[in-house]
Design a protein around this motif. Structure first.
Motif, PDB file in Angstrom:
ATOM      1  N   VAL A 126       0.651  -1.010   0.225  1.00 34.60           N
ATOM      2  CA  VAL A 126       0.131  -0.122   0.093  1.00 34.60           C
ATOM      3  C   VAL A 126       0.730   1.370  -0.022  1.00 34.60           C
ATOM      4  O   VAL A 126       1.862   1.199   0.693  1.00 34.60           O
ATOM      5  CB  VAL A 126      -1.171   0.173   1.278  1.00 34.60           C
ATOM      6  CG1 VAL A 126      -1.796   1.239   1.294  1.00 34.60           C
ATOM      7  CG2 VAL A 126      -2.004  -1.218   1.236  1.00 34.60           C
ATOM      8  N   SER A 127       0.694   2.281  -0.624  1.00 32.29           N
ATOM      9  CA  SER A 127       1.302   3.553  -0.853  1.00 32.29           C
ATOM     10  C   SER A 127       0.430   4.718  -0.647  1.00 32.29           C
ATOM     11  O   SER A 127      -0.879   4.555  -1.060  1.00 32.29           O
ATOM     12  CB  SER A 127       2.046   3.648  -2.041  1.00 32.29           C
ATOM     13  OG  SER A 127       2.470   4.943  -2.197  1.00 32.29           O
ATOM     14  N   MET A 128       0.792   5.819   0.069  1.00 35.63           N
ATOM     15  CA  MET A 128      -0.016   6.878   0.027  1.00 35.63           C
ATOM     16  C   MET A 128       0.955   8.154   0.392  1.00 35.63           C
ATOM     17  O   MET A 128       2.124   8.068   0.943  1.00 35.63           O
ATOM     18  CB  MET A 128      -1.143   6.664   0.963  1.00 35.63           C
ATOM     19  CG  MET A 128      -0.670   6.442   2.666  1.00 35.63           C
ATOM     20  SD  MET A 128      -1.660   6.155   3.847  1.00 35.63           S
ATOM     21  CE  MET A 128      -2.150   4.335   3.389  1.00 35.63           C
ATOM     22  N   TRP A 129       0.281   9.344   0.486  1.00 35.41           N
ATOM     23  CA  TRP A 129       0.944  10.520   0.641  1.00 35.41           C
ATOM     24  C   TRP A 129       0.114  10.998   1.826  1.00 35.41           C
ATOM     25  O   TRP A 129      -0.889  11.263   1.742  1.00 35.41           O
ATOM     26  CB  TRP A 129       1.109  11.615  -0.345  1.00 35.41           C
ATOM     27  CG  TRP A 129       2.181  11.138  -1.325  1.00 35.41           C
ATOM     28  CD1 TRP A 129       1.825  10.298  -2.249  1.00 35.41           C
ATOM     29  CD2 TRP A 129       3.550  11.801  -1.490  1.00 35.41           C
ATOM     30  NE1 TRP A 129       3.308  10.312  -3.173  1.00 35.41           N
ATOM     31  CE2 TRP A 129       4.049  11.091  -2.652  1.00 35.41           C
ATOM     32  CE3 TRP A 129       4.052  12.652  -0.643  1.00 35.41           C
ATOM     33  CZ2 TRP A 129       5.429  11.504  -2.852  1.00 35.41           C
ATOM     34  CZ3 TRP A 129       5.745  13.021  -0.920  1.00 35.41           C
ATOM     35  CH2 TRP A 129       6.151  12.379  -2.315  1.00 35.41           C
ATOM     36  N   VAL A 130       0.789  11.596   2.861  1.00 35.55           N
ATOM     37  CA  VAL A 130      -0.157  12.105   3.976  1.00 35.55           C
ATOM     38  C   VAL A 130       0.501  13.364   4.795  1.00 35.55           C
ATOM     39  O   VAL A 130       1.611  13.554   4.325  1.00 35.55           O
ATOM     40  CB  VAL A 130      -0.051  11.039   5.257  1.00 35.55           C
ATOM     41  CG1 VAL A 130      -0.822   9.653   4.655  1.00 35.55           C
ATOM     42  CG2 VAL A 130       1.222  10.824   5.935  1.00 35.55           C
ATOM     43  N   LYS A 131      -0.156  14.028   5.402  1.00 39.40           N
ATOM     44  CA  LYS A 131       0.128  14.961   6.196  1.00 39.40           C
ATOM     45  C   LYS A 131      -0.290  14.765   7.540  1.00 39.40           C
ATOM     46  O   LYS A 131      -1.684  14.780   7.587  1.00 39.40           O
ATOM     47  CB  LYS A 131      -0.309  16.642   5.641  1.00 39.40           C
ATOM     48  CG  LYS A 131       0.602  17.051   4.529  1.00 39.40           C
ATOM     49  CD  LYS A 131       0.262  18.642   4.150  1.00 39.40           C
ATOM     50  CE  LYS A 131      -0.812  18.850   3.807  1.00 39.40           C
ATOM     51  NZ  LYS A 131      -1.100  20.536   3.538  1.00 39.40           N
ATOM     52  N   ASN A 132       0.437  14.951   8.595  1.00 42.45           N
ATOM     53  CA  ASN A 132       0.131  14.535   9.893  1.00 42.45           C
ATOM     54  C   ASN A 132       0.637  15.465  10.949  1.00 42.45           C
ATOM     55  O   ASN A 132       1.505  15.268  11.813  1.00 42.45           O
ATOM     56  CB  ASN A 132       0.511  13.080  10.139  1.00 42.45           C
ATOM     57  CG  ASN A 132       0.026  12.458  11.473  1.00 42.45           C
ATOM     58  OD1 ASN A 132      -1.122  12.983  12.020  1.00 42.45           O
ATOM     59  ND2 ASN A 132       0.823  11.616  12.076  1.00 42.45           N
ATOM     60  N   PRO A 133       0.289  16.806  10.803  1.00 46.36           N
ATOM     61  CA  PRO A 133       0.872  17.888  11.765  1.00 46.36           C
ATOM     62  C   PRO A 133       0.275  17.400  13.095  1.00 46.36           C
ATOM     63  O   PRO A 133      -0.622  17.101  13.701  1.00 46.36           O
ATOM     64  CB  PRO A 133       0.311  19.338  11.272  1.00 46.36           C
ATOM     65  CG  PRO A 133      -1.105  18.639  10.650  1.00 46.36           C
ATOM     66  CD  PRO A 133      -0.845  17.340  10.044  1.00 46.36           C
ATOM     67  N   GLY A 134       1.589  17.872  13.938  1.00 46.38           N
ATOM     68  CA  GLY A 134       1.200  17.743  15.577  1.00 46.38           C
ATOM     69  C   GLY A 134       1.162  16.346  16.122  1.00 46.38           C
ATOM     70  O   GLY A 134       1.143  16.009  17.277  1.00 46.38           O
ATOM     71  N   SER A 135       1.531  15.320  15.246  1.00 44.49           N
ATOM     72  CA  SER A 135       1.647  13.761  15.686  1.00 44.49           C
ATOM     73  C   SER A 135       2.633  12.981  14.868  1.00 44.49           C
ATOM     74  O   SER A 135       2.908  13.486  13.598  1.00 44.49           O
ATOM     75  CB  SER A 135       0.298  13.094  15.516  1.00 44.49           C
ATOM     76  OG  SER A 135       0.430  11.702  15.893  1.00 44.49           O
TER      77      SER A 135
END
Length: 265
Positions: A109-118
């Motif tokens: 599985v592949s994905m792009w994420v933004k996870n600010p603050g964690s």
């Protein structure tokens, strides 16, 4: 992926005292890896939310506030983005975005994420047995895009070893086969945000969530002629441990002829 070979051995019944000829060719079945299939996108360009569901974890105090929505302001390279949000200030322990899909054997599985603050979020994958595999994936604490690549076969092959793949803080499984092993095909994916420490508001941006299909295997039939170099490349034995047999191995009209005379014992 390594290729593997399976040799088919033909055994002949020995009901007659003399075998008139030796079968001199064999067939082998080899598994050849075909060209990889195209990745399967789980975010439709026109409507990225299509097929996705939202769960606010109502079993915990009525659930958190939050939602799952397309975010036109956060596209990446022209591709659409989903935003998963959770407000745990009053109730709830998690929020979840999930999608079921056609049974698909996957390599990862592949994905792009933004996870600010964690520094992590949770991914659940459902396999062909109905087993849920839950993984806490480690990220950078940043509001910048970062790519997550999860090679599922490698993860399970190396889990618990010194060379285990990095980026997985915790693994759990339940349901289905209940054996902690991956069973193709994949049937669903769920992405979760949980309440943690003093953080009561969390957001996760998702872009280019993709299934990497497992390369298909094609059966290719191959053959080899083992008699083309004649009897000189073969060895003959008359079973000397049992006295009395005579015989030979010789060329005969493009074939090999194995003869045995057992009249002497």
């Amino acid at each position: 992926k390594e290729s593997s070979f399976s040799v088919v051995i033909l055994r002949l019944p020995m009901s007659k005292p003399i075998v008139p000829a030796l079968i001199s060719s064999f067939s082998a079945l080899c598994l050849a890896t075909a060209m990889a299939q195209d990745p399967v996108s789980l975010l439709a360009r026109e409507n990225p939310k299509d097929g996705w569901s939202f769960n606010n974890g109502q079993e915990f105090g009525g659930g958190a506030k939050g939602g799952l929505e397309a975010d036109p302001s956060a596209t990446r390279e022209g591709k659409p983005t989903l935003r998963l949000s959770g407000d745990f200030s009053k109730a709830g322990l998690y929020v979840q975005a999930g999608k079921s899909f056609a049974k698909t054997p996957i390599a990862g599985v592949s994905m792009w994420v933004k996870n600010p603050g964690s520094d992590r979020f949770t991914m659940r994958l459902i396999d062909g047995s109905g087993q849920c595999h839950q993984l806490a994936l480690v990220t950078n604490t940043s509001d910048e895009w970062q790519k997550i690549d999860f090679p599922i076969e490698e993860f399970f092959a190396k889990r618990g070893q010194s060379d285990a793949i990095p980026g997985v803080a915790k693994y759990e499984s339940w349901g289905g086969a209940k054996d902690g092993k991956w069973h193709q095909p994949a049937t669903a994916i769920y992405l979760l945000l949980g309440k943690g420490g003093n953080v009561t508001q969390r957001d996760l941006w998702l872009n280019d969530v993709t299934l990497i299909p497992q390369p298909p295997e094609t059966i290719v039939k191959a053959s080899a002629n083992l008699s083309e170099d004649g009897a000189d490349t073969w060895t003959f034995t008359n079973g000397a441990e049992f006295k009395g047999a005579k015989g030979s191995l010789e060329d005969a009209d493009g074939a090999l002829k194995l003869s045995g005379d057992f009249t002497g014992g």
